[in-house]
Design an enzyme around this catalytic site. Structure first.
Site, PDB file in Angstrom:
ATOM      1  NE  ARG A   1      -2.931   2.746   2.964  1.00  0.00           N
ATOM      2  CZ  ARG A   1      -2.439   3.842   3.569  1.00  0.00           C
ATOM      3  NH1 ARG A   1      -1.196   3.869   4.003  1.00  0.00           N
ATOM      4  NH2 ARG A   1      -3.185   4.903   3.738  1.00  0.00           N
TER       5      ARG A   1
ATOM      6  CG  ASP B   1       1.502   6.520   3.996  1.00  0.00           C
ATOM      7  OD1 ASP B   1       0.333   6.407   4.400  1.00  0.00           O
ATOM      8  OD2 ASP B   1       2.287   7.405   4.401  1.00  0.00           O
TER       9      ASP B   1
ATOM     10  CG  LEU C   1       5.254   8.928  -2.686  1.00  0.00           C
ATOM     11  CD1 LEU C   1       4.947   7.476  -3.028  1.00  0.00           C
ATOM     12  CD2 LEU C   1       6.537   8.999  -1.864  1.00  0.00           C
TER      13      LEU C   1
ATOM     14  CD  GLU D   1      -3.312   7.585   2.213  1.00  0.00           C
ATOM     15  OE1 GLU D   1      -4.025   8.003   3.127  1.00  0.00           O
ATOM     16  OE2 GLU D   1      -2.070   7.747   2.211  1.00  0.00           O
TER      17      GLU D   1
HETATM   18  C1  GLC Z   1      -1.542   8.078   5.465  1.00  0.00           C
HETATM   19  C2  GLC Z   1      -1.986   7.214   6.614  1.00  0.00           C
HETATM   20  C3  GLC Z   1      -2.150   8.062   7.829  1.00  0.00           C
HETATM   21  C4  GLC Z   1      -0.843   8.751   8.143  1.00  0.00           C
HETATM   22  C5  GLC Z   1      -0.303   9.494   6.930  1.00  0.00           C
HETATM   23  C6  GLC Z   1       1.125   9.909   7.115  1.00  0.00           C
HETATM   24  O1  GLC Z   1      -2.492   9.007   5.107  1.00  0.00           O
HETATM   25  O2  GLC Z   1      -3.155   6.523   6.263  1.00  0.00           O
HETATM   26  O3  GLC Z   1      -2.599   7.331   8.933  1.00  0.00           O
HETATM   27  O4  GLC Z   1      -1.016   9.654   9.186  1.00  0.00           O
HETATM   28  O5  GLC Z   1      -0.342   8.709   5.768  1.00  0.00           O
HETATM   29  O6  GLC Z   1       1.997   8.842   6.912  1.00  0.00           O
END
Ligand code: GLC
Length: 544
Positions: free
Chosen positions: A198, A200, A205, A242
């Site tokens: 996943r 993040d 990025l 994400e």
């Molecule tokens: C993503 C995660 C979150 C975290 C953020 C920073 O959004 O889901 O929980 O605080 O990244 O890494």
């Protein structure tokens, strides 16, 4: 095409720390999780997404990594991780892990070296500025918890960029040496058997947030390079990004099938809640229609809630207000001015019919569904906890002390357990629900089993079906001469609906799932009864 395992997967996310403690120190661990793999396999999940389990000062629930090549000693050892991977594989469960490389922890040795020596090769691993520009307050990720994206570091004599908390300095992705480090980290975990990552905070990025004179060529090539690396090391591994972005930005992440395979469907998630708040199918249809065409290897990850706030930032102020009024009317239920910090059942007033309607929707919407630990038993939240931790309480296994999660004193638990009220562990737990044939848990197992038998939901082409009731969301998914139709009544009133005949010439419906025992249909999709919050899935044999 029969492959693409992720298109007929049931993904389940958990944080090792809050799932099961095997050694009585109050902190969940890999040995505990390994012991519960039979439970997960019985539930029918096919892929686990593990939240960060690396050594971390835990400023951001492990999203502040201190060492990418190890397991947080509180959760076990690398050996325990490998044992877990072996046991998961035995049960046919794949594992994807969080890759948090937009930033490190400020305790990471790279940052320590970078701040203490201007000439260190690690200096350029981060983003520095003598006179950083101001970022408008409205664009902060954690408004109220963070007041800038630049922090002055005495030791370094300069400001460093941190899009998230100040303890999370951003890595400089344009630096080729940083990319090499990222490939090495990915290679390490792929070698240990993970089926993907996943990614993040993916937008950060590749977008030059806060960077003057960004090297755009470098930034844009990052996602295809990442995919190429993963494909070479392990062909069936996936990248799940994400990326909560506007529709026109989505193609950047899928590319021509040469970037991410999966994206969280934030747009559909937000429109789903709008539809629920309004009791109107049109909002869900609108959410689906906003999604651009994606390459045939691509897939959406549908979700209801995850470990963060339920963000509603892609909706208008008025729409957000409607959802707040319906599901989070008190200020303490809201967060960052844009989201909700509750689990689903309390948002729906604990009505089991309503909760099931929403999971039936989740498992039938085009894409792959994501469940989160505790969803299957209807766990609640604890609004007395700070910020996003309200939805991160420990798993409720039984009515024993600490909900069977740990034998440690209650104060020693990694996160609190919900012990009081309707959602307390004595009322909501796995063991009780396993014994009760009418429990949410047993229902969820059936739902998952049924969903897996109809890959057309994940692999097929979808169509919205017009009905004569605005509260009924009806859609059809077709794949390889198979088709399935699902109807969901978002209203708390029973109704009888007809699908407009020019939308649906399908015949011979066979009911495969329903909230209730209904009279069989007479061969056509006319006059379909639906209870309040009712749902019905039909396999249809002929497509015309
Ligand atoms: C993503 C995660 C979150 C975290 C953020 C920073 O959004 O889901 O929980 O605080 O990244 O890494």
């Amino acid at each position: 095409m029969k492959h693409f395992w992720y298109k007929n997967a049931i993904i389940y996310s958990l944080d090792v720390e809050t799932f099961m403690d095997s050694d009585g120190d109050g902190i969940g661990d890999f040995a505990g999780l390994t012991n519960r793999l039979d439970y997960l396999s019985g539930l029918g999940i096919t892929c686990l997404w593990l939240l960060p389990f690396y050594p971390s000062p835990n400023r951001d629930n492990g999203y502040d990594v201190m060492d990418y090549y190890s397991v947080d000693p509180r959760l076990g050892t690398l050996g325990d991780f490998v044992e877990f991977m072996h046991e998961a594989k035995e049960r046919g469960i794949r594992v994807i892990i969080d890759l948090v490389v937009n930033h490190t922890s400020d305790q990471h040795p790279w940052f320590q070296a970078a701040r203490s020596d201007k000439n260190s090769k690690y200096r350029d691993y981060y983003v520095w500025s003598e006179n950083p520009p101001e970022k408008p307050q409205a664009e902060l990720i954690f408004p109220g918890e963070q007041d800038s994206i630049w922090e002055y570091d005495e030791q370094a004599g300069a400001y460093y960029l941190h899009n998230f908390y100040k303890e999370q300095p951003d890595l400089n992705i344009s630096n080729p040496a940083v990319r090499e480090e990222i490939w090495k980290i990915m290679g390490f975990w792929l070698e240990l058997g993970v089926s993907g990552f996943r990614i993040d905070a993916a937008p950060y990025l590749i977008e030059p947030y806060g960077i003057d004179n960004p090297d755009m060529k470098q930034l844009c090539s990052f996602l295809p390079q990442m995919r190429e690396f993963v494909a070479e090391r392990r062909g069936d591994a996936i990248l799940l990004a994400e990326a909560n972005v506007a529709p026109d930005k989505i193609p950047v992440y899928f590319g021509n099938g040469d970037r991410m395979q999966m994206l969280f469907s934030f747009l559909l998630n937000q429109h789903l809640f709008l539809g629920l708040a309004r009791k109107e199918a049109a909002s869900i249809s609108e959410g689906l229609k906003l999604l651009p065409e994606i390459p045939h290897t691509g897939e959406w990850l549908n979700f209801i809630r995850h470990h963060d706030e339920l963000t509603l930032d892609q909706l208008s102020e008025d729409e957000r207000k409607e959802i707040f009024a319906a599901f989070a009317p008190e200020e303490n239920m809201q967060i960052y001015g844009r989201g909700i910090r509750r689990r689903l059942p309390p948002m729906l007033g604990g009505d089991p019919r309503y909760v099931k309607l929403v999971y039936s929707l989740l498992l039938s919407l085009p894409g792959t569904p994501l469940l989160r630990y505790g969803d299957e038993i209807g766990m609640g939240d604890d609004l007395s906890l700070e910020g996003r931790t309200s939805v991160r309480t420990v798993m409720q296994w039984s009515g024993e002390k600490n909900g069977g999660f740990s034998t440690a004193p209650q104060e020693a638990l990694a996160q609190p357990i919900i012990s009081k009220g309707e959602y307390g562990y004595e009322r909501v737990n796995v063991i009780d629900q396993q014994r009760d044939p009418n429990s949410l848990l047993n229902w969820m197992e059936r739902l998952i089993r049924t969903r897996k038998q109809y890959p057309e939901f994940g692999k097929g082409k979808w169509r919205i079906l017009e009905t004569d009731h605005s509260s009924v969301f009806a859609h059809c998914c077709e794949w390889e001469n198979r088709a399935i139709i699902a109807l969901h009544n978002l209203a708390d009133q029973a109704c009888t609906v007809t699908i407009k005949s020019n939308d649906c010439k399908m015949k011979h419906p066979i009911e495969v799932l329903a909230d209730h025992e209904y009279e069989p249909l007479d061969g056509d999709l006319n006059s379909i009864q639906l209870e309040a919050y009712g749902y019905r899935w039909f396999r249809v044999s002929s497509v015309g």
